[in-house]
Scaffold this motif. Structure first.
Motif, PDB file in Angstrom:
ATOM      1  N   LEU A 184      49.669  28.785  51.012  1.00 60.39           N
ATOM      2  CA  LEU A 184      48.225  28.770  50.729  1.00 60.39           C
ATOM      3  C   LEU A 184      47.401  28.973  51.998  1.00 60.39           C
ATOM      4  CD1 LEU A 184      48.114  25.722  48.261  1.00 60.39           C
ATOM      5  CD2 LEU A 184      48.166  28.148  47.688  1.00 60.39           C
ATOM      6  N   GLU A 185      48.029  29.444  53.057  1.00 63.00           N
ATOM      7  CA  GLU A 185      47.358  29.527  54.354  1.00 63.00           C
ATOM      8  C   GLU A 185      46.120  30.413  54.321  1.00 63.00           C
ATOM      9  OE1 GLU A 185      50.033  30.667  57.392  1.00 63.00           O
ATOM     10  OE2 GLU A 185      51.281  28.865  57.252  1.00 63.00           O
ATOM     11  N   GLU A 186      46.161  31.478  53.527  1.00 62.93           N
ATOM     12  CA  GLU A 186      45.034  32.412  53.509  1.00 62.93           C
ATOM     13  C   GLU A 186      44.068  32.125  52.362  1.00 62.93           C
ATOM     14  OE1 GLU A 186      46.547  36.363  53.492  1.00 62.93           O
ATOM     15  OE2 GLU A 186      47.653  36.122  55.371  1.00 62.93           O
ATOM     16  N   CYS A 187      44.242  31.004  51.702  1.00 66.82           N
ATOM     17  CA  CYS A 187      43.399  30.667  50.548  1.00 66.82           C
ATOM     18  C   CYS A 187      42.600  29.398  50.823  1.00 66.82           C
ATOM     19  CB  CYS A 187      44.266  30.451  49.306  1.00 66.82           C
ATOM     20  SG  CYS A 187      45.321  31.840  48.857  1.00 66.82           S
ATOM     21  N   LYS A 188      41.515  29.247  50.099  1.00 71.46           N
ATOM     22  CA  LYS A 188      40.719  28.027  50.158  1.00 71.46           C
ATOM     23  C   LYS A 188      41.072  27.175  48.953  1.00 71.46           C
ATOM     24  CE  LYS A 188      35.951  26.322  50.352  1.00 71.46           C
ATOM     25  NZ  LYS A 188      34.512  26.710  50.313  1.00 71.46           N
ATOM     26  N   VAL A 189      41.704  26.051  49.209  1.00 69.42           N
ATOM     27  CA  VAL A 189      42.148  25.156  48.140  1.00 69.42           C
ATOM     28  C   VAL A 189      41.619  23.756  48.426  1.00 69.42           C
ATOM     29  CG1 VAL A 189      44.157  24.113  47.018  1.00 69.42           C
ATOM     30  CG2 VAL A 189      44.226  26.510  47.708  1.00 69.42           C
ATOM     31  N   GLN A 190      40.906  23.199  47.457  1.00 71.64           N
ATOM     32  CA  GLN A 190      40.325  21.870  47.661  1.00 71.64           C
ATOM     33  C   GLN A 190      41.373  20.762  47.520  1.00 71.64           C
ATOM     34  OE1 GLN A 190      38.642  24.331  45.889  1.00 71.64           O
ATOM     35  NE2 GLN A 190      37.319  24.598  47.670  1.00 71.64           N
ATOM     36  N   TYR A 191      42.287  20.933  46.563  1.00 72.23           N
ATOM     37  CA  TYR A 191      43.297  19.905  46.312  1.00 72.23           C
ATOM     38  C   TYR A 191      44.646  20.576  46.050  1.00 72.23           C
ATOM     39  CZ  TYR A 191      38.860  17.644  45.134  1.00 72.23           C
ATOM     40  OH  TYR A 191      37.561  17.200  45.150  1.00 72.23           O
TER      41      TYR A 191
END
Length: 213
Positions: A184-191
């Motif tokens: 998920l390094e290139e993504c914006k993930v809240q949880y």
């Protein structure tokens, strides 16, 4: 948490259906005489050249009616992941409004939940096949008189993360579904959660999660 709606993905998040999806896709590929493509290749289509991606997506839309029919015929072989029914019940009791927003067909999901009677109305929304989940999330917010920030999407695919990033919705990424091992390094993930138990603790708090049956 200050969300009004919890929007759950279906396949791979609520339902343990990945094996069935692969089997049906394999059947349809062979039925249409396509032998050089395997079901797993559809997962990586975002990285294909544009022309190849368009051909693949066109084929996927072509076989969608057959896929929906075969999926419906095999619903009895698909089940909720352990703990997810209890989580839905607890979240409803907590005051969350709950919906399923999936690329699967509404009729399949509705038929599936006939086996799991719920004491609340479960809204089911299809994201127009394989396209535009980000648009469907925005439309859902508008139709229900809330903002995208009032929604939390819960999904298992990188594609879900990208859709939420595009429309500005928060996402809880679950690591028991289709893209369990994805970076998920290139993504914006809240949880990010590894188990339904961790998701329950996130949504309900540790004490309330422990009170679930």
């Amino acid at each position: 948490m200050n969300y009004s709606y919890l929007l759950f993905d279906f396949d791979g998040t609520l339902a343990d259906s990945y094996g069935m999806v692969l089997a049906i896709t394999h059947t349809l590929l062979r039925r249409h005489g396509i032998t050089k493509v395997e079901p797993e290749h559809f997962r990586d289509r975002d990285d294909l050249p544009v022309a190849q991606k368009v051909r693949m997506l066109s084929f996927m839309m072509k076989i969608r009616p057959e896929f929906i029919a075969l999926y419906g015929e095999n619903l009895e072989k698909i089940h909720l992941f352990d703990g997810m029914l209890e989580l839905l019940l607890a979240c409803s009791k907590r005051g969350y409004r709950i919906a399923v927003l999936s690329s699967n067909a509404v009729e399949n999901i509705r038929s599936f939940f006939h086996r799991y009677p719920l004491p609340f109305e479960l809204e089911i929304v299809s994201s127009n096949g394989l396209f535009g989940k980000h648009k469907t999330i925005k439309e859902f917010a508008k139709e229900h008189g809330v903002t995208v920030s009032d929604l939390l999407y819960i999904g298992d695919e990188i594609r879900d993360v990208k859709a939420c990033n595009r429309c500005g919705a928060d996402i809880a990424f679950v690591r028991w579904g289709l893209d369990a091992g994805a970076s998920l390094e290139e993504c914006k993930v809240q949880y990010e959660v590894d188990t339904p138990r961790e998701l329950a603790e996130l949504l309900l708090g540790k004490e309330k999660a422990a009170e679930r049956p």
